[in-house]
Design an enzyme around this catalytic site. Structure first.
Site, PDB file in Angstrom:
ATOM      1  N   ARG A  20     -25.300 -63.373  41.466  1.00  0.00           N
ATOM      2  CA  ARG A  20     -24.308 -64.037  42.301  1.00  0.00           C
ATOM      3  C   ARG A  20     -24.374 -63.606  43.754  1.00  0.00           C
ATOM      4  O   ARG A  20     -23.848 -64.254  44.627  1.00  0.00           O
ATOM      5  CB  ARG A  20     -22.932 -63.677  41.758  1.00  0.00           C
ATOM      6  CG  ARG A  20     -22.763 -62.175  41.629  1.00  0.00           C
ATOM      7  CD  ARG A  20     -21.568 -61.848  40.782  1.00  0.00           C
ATOM      8  NE  ARG A  20     -21.547 -60.419  40.483  1.00  0.00           N
ATOM      9  CZ  ARG A  20     -20.467 -59.783  40.146  1.00  0.00           C
ATOM     10  NH1 ARG A  20     -19.329 -60.415  40.077  1.00  0.00           N
ATOM     11  NH2 ARG A  20     -20.515 -58.512  39.869  1.00  0.00           N
ATOM     12  N   CYS A  48     -22.341 -50.002  40.340  1.00  0.00           N
ATOM     13  CA  CYS A  48     -22.052 -50.710  41.581  1.00  0.00           C
ATOM     14  C   CYS A  48     -22.277 -49.838  42.815  1.00  0.00           C
ATOM     15  O   CYS A  48     -21.810 -48.704  42.856  1.00  0.00           O
ATOM     16  CB  CYS A  48     -20.595 -51.141  41.522  1.00  0.00           C
ATOM     17  SG  CYS A  48     -20.061 -51.968  42.981  1.00  0.00           S
TER      18      CYS A  48
HETATM   19  P1  IMP Z   1     -18.394 -50.978  34.504  1.00  0.00           P
HETATM   20  O1  IMP Z   1     -17.571 -51.358  33.327  1.00  0.00           O
HETATM   21  O2  IMP Z   1     -17.833 -49.816  35.262  1.00  0.00           O
HETATM   22  O3  IMP Z   1     -19.836 -50.763  34.173  1.00  0.00           O
HETATM   23  O4  IMP Z   1     -18.312 -52.204  35.528  1.00  0.00           O
HETATM   24  C1  IMP Z   1     -18.678 -53.502  35.199  1.00  0.00           C
HETATM   25  C2  IMP Z   1     -18.329 -54.436  36.348  1.00  0.00           C
HETATM   26  O5  IMP Z   1     -19.112 -54.108  37.518  1.00  0.00           O
HETATM   27  C3  IMP Z   1     -18.659 -55.890  36.111  1.00  0.00           C
HETATM   28  O6  IMP Z   1     -17.712 -56.570  35.342  1.00  0.00           O
HETATM   29  C4  IMP Z   1     -18.732 -56.442  37.536  1.00  0.00           C
HETATM   30  O7  IMP Z   1     -17.459 -56.739  38.068  1.00  0.00           O
HETATM   31  C5  IMP Z   1     -19.287 -55.278  38.315  1.00  0.00           C
HETATM   32  N1  IMP Z   1     -20.729 -55.411  38.571  1.00  0.00           N
HETATM   33  C6  IMP Z   1     -21.703 -55.856  37.758  1.00  0.00           C
HETATM   34  N2  IMP Z   1     -22.922 -55.755  38.322  1.00  0.00           N
HETATM   35  C7  IMP Z   1     -22.709 -55.229  39.545  1.00  0.00           C
HETATM   36  C8  IMP Z   1     -23.569 -54.879  40.615  1.00  0.00           C
HETATM   37  O8  IMP Z   1     -24.794 -54.971  40.546  1.00  0.00           O
HETATM   38  N3  IMP Z   1     -22.955 -54.384  41.738  1.00  0.00           N
HETATM   39  C9  IMP Z   1     -21.612 -54.239  41.821  1.00  0.00           C
HETATM   40  N4  IMP Z   1     -20.775 -54.508  40.834  1.00  0.00           N
HETATM   41  C10 IMP Z   1     -21.314 -55.002  39.697  1.00  0.00           C
END
Ligand code: IMP
Length: 502
Positions: free
Chosen positions: A418, A319
């Site tokens: 989204r 993100c």
């Molecule tokens: P991780 O488990 O730290 O990889 O975070 C996953 C979460 O990041 C997802 O469930 C979303 O809420 C968020 N997310 C997914 N794609 C994006 C993006 O492109 N930008 C920002 N947040 C994202």
């Protein structure tokens, strides 16, 4: 004048749990990780509970049907990504719902007149050497025979031979009928010394293959999440724009729960989406909402009728929302604040609305911290993207086996994502990156280890259930210096891939 929070917002890595008393009953085998997925009234049981507090992120690179099947077998639930056409998302949901443990839809199929060159190409493509021979060469065509590596000697083949001259023809095959169960299939396999049992319908059309080697592994899922018809549970992501078309297709496919997928959920669009669901499905379709990072956002969505609420803006590993838009909040602080609001809401209304910490989980212990801080479960992207069952491509980069992991707000996913759908914006910017993550093997093995770590920490805190952990946990903020002390330090670590403690 703008509002200023008194304290900086913190991340999980800035906290530790201080152990409590461990009694003789506090052993991992006694710990239950059962947790509510959806809202319930005081004294009642939630309509859906999870057996482990883990759900998978609504992302193209995380939640496809293979991961959905693997995760439900371990007691969690996947939310199939919504950044795809309605029909293909519904088809993924249907594949999870139609999955019968041990019953595999054949992925290597040919017509009787196919040449062996075609067989070799199939084996190369799928890695499977058991080939179903059907009249029309499809997985559910009329069964004509079966071809396995025992039917031909590759050194003697030119490639031009026809499958029908080498296959075991239908009349010599032992098959299971429409009512075959896994255990009756297993009996046929053992009684007839088979490796593979084709299962056909009443018209002799192939439905599934059951493999001898799979039987034992399919008995090893004590946590499996099943509906009343013994089908695996699965969720799906929706957006606040095409829900009127998307939801009916997902419901027809058998979806158990949907979640409105948005990086910022404190909005009228989410309330309107929930309202539409209640008008059309009453309480029968469960819907999660989010993401929010404070009490105000929580209360808004709880009052709008959300069945669970997700927390987290900007903490995801892929993100860049904080960098591009300057919005967000340290994930730990957000969870603590929202958990307090959830408890107050419960006190006031007698309705418990589960909350989910979404994004930013790097170490397994972050899950335990999130639970201790009040989360009922966590949503994980990066964590699941590393597994065999995740949709990303497995590659070797610089000698390391990796999987691809890309954000829903990245250019790669963005056609559907989204972040810029439907608001008529021509101009848009990325909120996520495209990346590699180290390949980590099967979901089952990794989840087993993570679950063991969570249970073991809960034992240190004297807790046998998640609510007990939330009640008893003692959490301390740690200084920047003690964070350094927390990792291996002042030694030369032999392997430097930094995965030893994740
Ligand atoms: P991780 O488990 O730290 O990889 O975070 C996953 C979460 O990041 C997802 O469930 C979303 O809420 C968020 N997310 C997914 N794609 C994006 C993006 O492109 N930008 C920002 N947040 C994202």
């Amino acid at each position: 004048m703008a509002y200023y929070y008194d304290e900086p917002s913190h991340t999980f890595s800035e906290y530790l749990l201080v152990p409590g008393f461990t009694g003789p009953e506090n052993i991992p085998a006694n710990v239950s990780l059962k947790t509510p997925l959806v809202r319930f009234k005081k004294g009642e049981e939630p309509a859906i509970s999870l057996n482990i507090p883990m759900i998978s992120a609504v992302m193209q690179s995380v939640s496809g049907d293979r991961l959905g099947i693997a995760l439900a077998k371990e007691g969690g639930i996947a939310f199939i990504f919504g950044s795809q056409p309605i029909e293909s998302q519904a088809a993924m949901v249907a594949r999870v719902k139609n999955h019968k443990a041990g019953f595999v839809v054949s992925d290597s199929n040919v017509k009787p007149n196919a040449k062996f060159t075609e067989v070799y190409a199939l084996i190369e493509e799928t890695g499977h050497s058991t080939i179903a021979v059907t009249e029309d060469g499809t997985p559910n065509g009329k069964l004509m025979g079966l071809l396995t590596s025992r039917d031909y000697r590759i050194s003697r083949m030119t490639g031009n031979e026809l499958v029908k001259d080498y296959m075991t023809p239908r009349e010599n095959l032992i098959v299971g009928g429409p009512n075959t169960t896994l255990s009756s299939a297993n009996d046929l396999i053992w009684d007839n010394k088979l490796n593979t049992l084709p299962v056909v319908d009443e018209n002799d059309h192939l439905q599934y293959l059951v493999f001898r080697k799979d039987y034992d592994s399919h008995k090893e899922h004590p946590n499996e999440l099943l509906d009343s018809e013994k089908r695996l549970l699965v969720g799906a992501g929706i957006n606040s724009r095409d829900y009127a078309e998307r939801i009916p297709a997902l419901v027809a496919a058998g979806v158990d729960c949907v979640v409105i997928d948005s990086s910022e959920g404190y909005s009228i669009w989410q309330a309107e989406t929930i309202k539409w669901i209640r008008q059309h499905y009453g309480d029968n379709l469960k819907v999660g909402a989010g993401n929010v990072v404070d009490a105000e956002g929580f209360r808004y969505l709880a009052e709008a009728g959300a069945d669970f609420i997700k927390i987290g803006i900007g903490g995801g590993s892929i993100c860049i929302t904080r960098e591009t838009k300057g919005i967000g909040r340290g994930q730990a602080t957000a969870v603590i604040d929202v958990a307090k609001a959830r408890d107050e809401y419960f006190e006031k209304t007698g309705i418990y609305v589960p909350i989910c910490s979404d994004g930013g989980i790097v170490y397994d212990y972050h899950i335990t911290l999130a639970l201790a801080m009040g989360a009922d479960f966590v949503m994980l992207g990066r964590y699941f993207s590393r597994f065999e069952e995740a949709p990303g491509e497995k590659l070797v980069v610089n000698g390391n086996t990796v999987k691809e992991y890309w954000g829903e707000g990245s250019a790669r996913a963005r056609n559907w994502a989204r972040y810029d759908l439907g608001q008529g914006k021509k101009l848009s910017f990325e909120e996520g990156v495209d990346s590699y993550v180290p390949y980590a093997g099967s979901l089952k093995d990794n989840v087993a280890m993570t679950v063991l770590k969570i249970k073991s920490t809960m034992c240190n805190c004297g807790a046998l259930t998640i609510p007990e952990l939330q009640d008893k946990a003692k959490l301390t903020l740690v200084s920047a210096t003690s964070i350094v002390e927390g990792g291996a330090h002042d030694v030369q670590v032999k392997h430097n891939d930094n995965t030893y403690n994740k």
